[in-house]
Design a protein around this motif. Structure first.
Motif, PDB file in Angstrom:
ATOM      1  N   VAL A 165      30.667  31.425  14.437  1.00 11.00           N
ATOM      2  CA  VAL A 165      30.998  30.444  15.463  1.00 11.00           C
ATOM      3  C   VAL A 165      31.837  31.087  16.565  1.00 11.00           C
ATOM      4  N   PRO A 166      31.447  30.972  17.840  1.00  9.92           N
ATOM      5  CA  PRO A 166      32.307  31.449  18.925  1.00  9.92           C
ATOM      6  C   PRO A 166      33.597  30.632  19.000  1.00  9.92           C
ATOM      7  N   LEU A 167      34.703  31.317  19.217  1.00  9.44           N
ATOM      8  CA  LEU A 167      35.991  30.645  19.373  1.00  9.44           C
ATOM      9  C   LEU A 167      36.349  30.431  20.829  1.00  9.44           C
ATOM     10  N   THR A 168      35.532  30.995  21.729  1.00 10.45           N
ATOM     11  CA  THR A 168      35.780  30.881  23.165  1.00 10.45           C
ATOM     12  C   THR A 168      34.449  30.693  23.889  1.00 10.45           C
ATOM     13  N   GLY A 169      34.554  30.240  25.129  1.00  8.12           N
ATOM     14  CA  GLY A 169      33.402  30.303  26.008  1.00  8.12           C
ATOM     15  C   GLY A 169      33.125  31.753  26.373  1.00  8.12           C
ATOM     16  N   GLY A 170      32.046  31.983  27.108  1.00  9.71           N
ATOM     17  CA  GLY A 170      31.643  33.348  27.388  1.00  9.71           C
ATOM     18  C   GLY A 170      31.591  33.676  28.860  1.00  9.71           C
ATOM     19  N   VAL A 171      31.475  34.971  29.132  1.00  5.90           N
ATOM     20  CA  VAL A 171      31.308  35.479  30.489  1.00  5.90           C
ATOM     21  C   VAL A 171      30.019  36.290  30.506  1.00  5.90           C
ATOM     22  N   GLN A 172      29.082  35.892  31.335  1.00  6.79           N
ATOM     23  CA  GLN A 172      27.806  36.595  31.407  1.00  6.79           C
ATOM     24  C   GLN A 172      27.962  37.928  32.120  1.00  6.79           C
ATOM     25  N   GLY A 173      27.087  38.866  31.808  1.00  8.96           N
ATOM     26  CA  GLY A 173      27.040  40.113  32.553  1.00  8.96           C
ATOM     27  C   GLY A 173      27.297  41.356  31.734  1.00  8.96           C
ATOM     28  N   LYS A 174      28.129  41.263  30.682  1.00 10.04           N
ATOM     29  CA  LYS A 174      28.400  42.423  29.845  1.00 10.04           C
ATOM     30  C   LYS A 174      28.226  42.041  28.378  1.00 10.04           C
ATOM     31  N   TYR A 175      27.737  42.989  27.612  1.00 10.95           N
ATOM     32  CA  TYR A 175      27.470  42.745  26.192  1.00 10.95           C
ATOM     33  C   TYR A 175      28.701  42.229  25.466  1.00 10.95           C
ATOM     34  N   HIS A 176      29.852  42.864  25.711  1.00 12.81           N
ATOM     35  CA  HIS A 176      31.040  42.525  24.938  1.00 12.81           C
ATOM     36  C   HIS A 176      31.732  41.254  25.422  1.00 12.81           C
ATOM     37  N   THR A 177      31.373  40.743  26.601  1.00 10.95           N
ATOM     38  CA  THR A 177      31.986  39.489  27.064  1.00 10.95           C
ATOM     39  C   THR A 177      31.127  38.272  26.757  1.00 10.95           C
ATOM     40  N   ASP A 178      29.884  38.494  26.331  1.00  9.83           N
ATOM     41  CA  ASP A 178      28.976  37.393  25.994  1.00  9.83           C
ATOM     42  C   ASP A 178      29.139  37.064  24.513  1.00  9.83           C
ATOM     43  N   VAL A 179      30.074  36.164  24.214  1.00 11.51           N
ATOM     44  CA  VAL A 179      30.425  35.884  22.818  1.00 11.51           C
ATOM     45  C   VAL A 179      29.260  35.235  22.075  1.00 11.51           C
TER      46      VAL A 179
END
Length: 323
Positions: free
Chosen positions: A143-157
């Motif tokens: 389960v993701p604990l945060t929303g995500g940021v598109q564009g990079k592998y490690h920021t897309d939870v």
């Protein structure tokens, strides 16, 4: 024989039992059959021999220094449990891959069917996902604990959660929301949307969490992958006592969540909410992470720290700063 005595015959029997059990690795039932004793008597002999100090076990490992660092971190009161991997290189990527491998092994050993695993984004969590391998599928929900940021592998939870579940043999949920809302009121609206609230509520019930710890003081800090702050704002943060990023939140050097406007726009669980999780595993390494790690440890948010030996040594060397 009711008690272990100094009688030679009895001592020979005790010695024979101990050699078979501890040196040869024989089961107590096998020893009982071979020596014509009851299993309960074999058990009594072993128990009494331990009590009298006749059994001394010495474990030697080429990585004893790492085990010593783990014990020192635990004894320091900074964290309940520590896993320290060798520092094999000064290259950040190589070091993080080694730490990720150690954290992946810990998860593979400790996760159980039915667990709920909450995860954050970040380079460290991505390194764990890359290293993860299990001998049999584990029926977990990721389960993701945060929303995500598109564009990079490690920021897309969401992508990390999906890959984590795939490698474990479990299932994942997706949190379809950005990490930062445009305004605080929009954040409240997003947090209360049915689909978002359902995922975050499940995250609040996580039985294990895997999280990274971000730095905000170096040019390549992962926090600025999440939100591109202006140069004046970046320069202002250390002066405000801000030291770390944790679950997207800016964290003060004493461990509390900073009173900073961006924190009010986060679509994510608060650091104090995951304290309730039974096991919060944080993964971080590198010289630039020493201060952030110490800040998060001061907040009492995590129970297991996975890092490398150079980072662990520096954390312990700077422990006096808490005085």
């Amino acid at each position: 024989m009711n008690d272990v005595s100094d009688d030679f015959t009895s001592m020979r029997q005790v010695h024979a039992v101990l050699v078979r059990h501890f040196i040869e690795g024989r089961k107590q039932s096998e020893i009982a059959d071979e020596m014509n004793l009851s299993t309960s008597k074999v058990n009594r002999i072993i128990t009494q021999a331990r009590r009298l100090g006749m059994v001394k076990i010495s474990i030697e490992t080429p990585f004893q220094r790492l085990m010593d660092l783990e014990r020192k971190l635990e004894a320091s009161g900074l964290v309940k449990s520590a896993i320290v991997s060798p520092t094999v290189s000064n290259h950040d990527g190589t070091r993080l891959a080694q730490v990720g491998q150690a954290a992946a092994a810990h998860l593979a050993e400790t996760l159980r069917d039915g667990d709920i695993l909450g995860i954050s984004g970040g380079k460290a969590v991505a390194a764990v996902v890359d290293a993860l391998s299990v001998e049999r599928p584990i029926d977990v929900q990721v389960v993701p604990l945060t929303g995500g940021v598109q564009g990079k592998y490690h920021t897309d939870v969401n992508h990390l959660a999906s890959r984590m579940a795939e490698r474990l043999g479990g299932r994942s949920l997706q949190l379809h929301a950005p990490l930062f809302a445009e305004r605080a009121d929009q954040r409240e609206m997003l947090m209360n949307l049915g689909a978002v609230k359902e995922v975050l509520d499940l995250g609040r019930r996580a039985t294990a969490c895997l999280v990274g710890i971000g730095s905000i003081t170096t040019p390549g800090s992962s926090y600025f992958d999440l939100h591109p702050l202006s140069a004046p704002d970046r320069a202002m943060l250390p002066g405000l006592g801000v030291m770390a990023e944790f679950l997207g939140h800016l964290v003060h050097d004493r461990g509390q969540v900073a009173n900073f406007a961006l924190n009010q726009r986060l679509v994510a669980l608060r650091p104090d909410e995951i304290r309730r999780c039974g096991r919060v595993v944080a993964v971080a390494s590198g010289e630039d992470k020493v201060g952030p790690i110490r800040s998060v440890l001061r907040g009492g948010y995590i129970s297991v720290l996975v890092t490398d030996e150079d980072t662990a040594s520096t954390i312990l060397e700077t422990k006096g700063e808490d005085a």
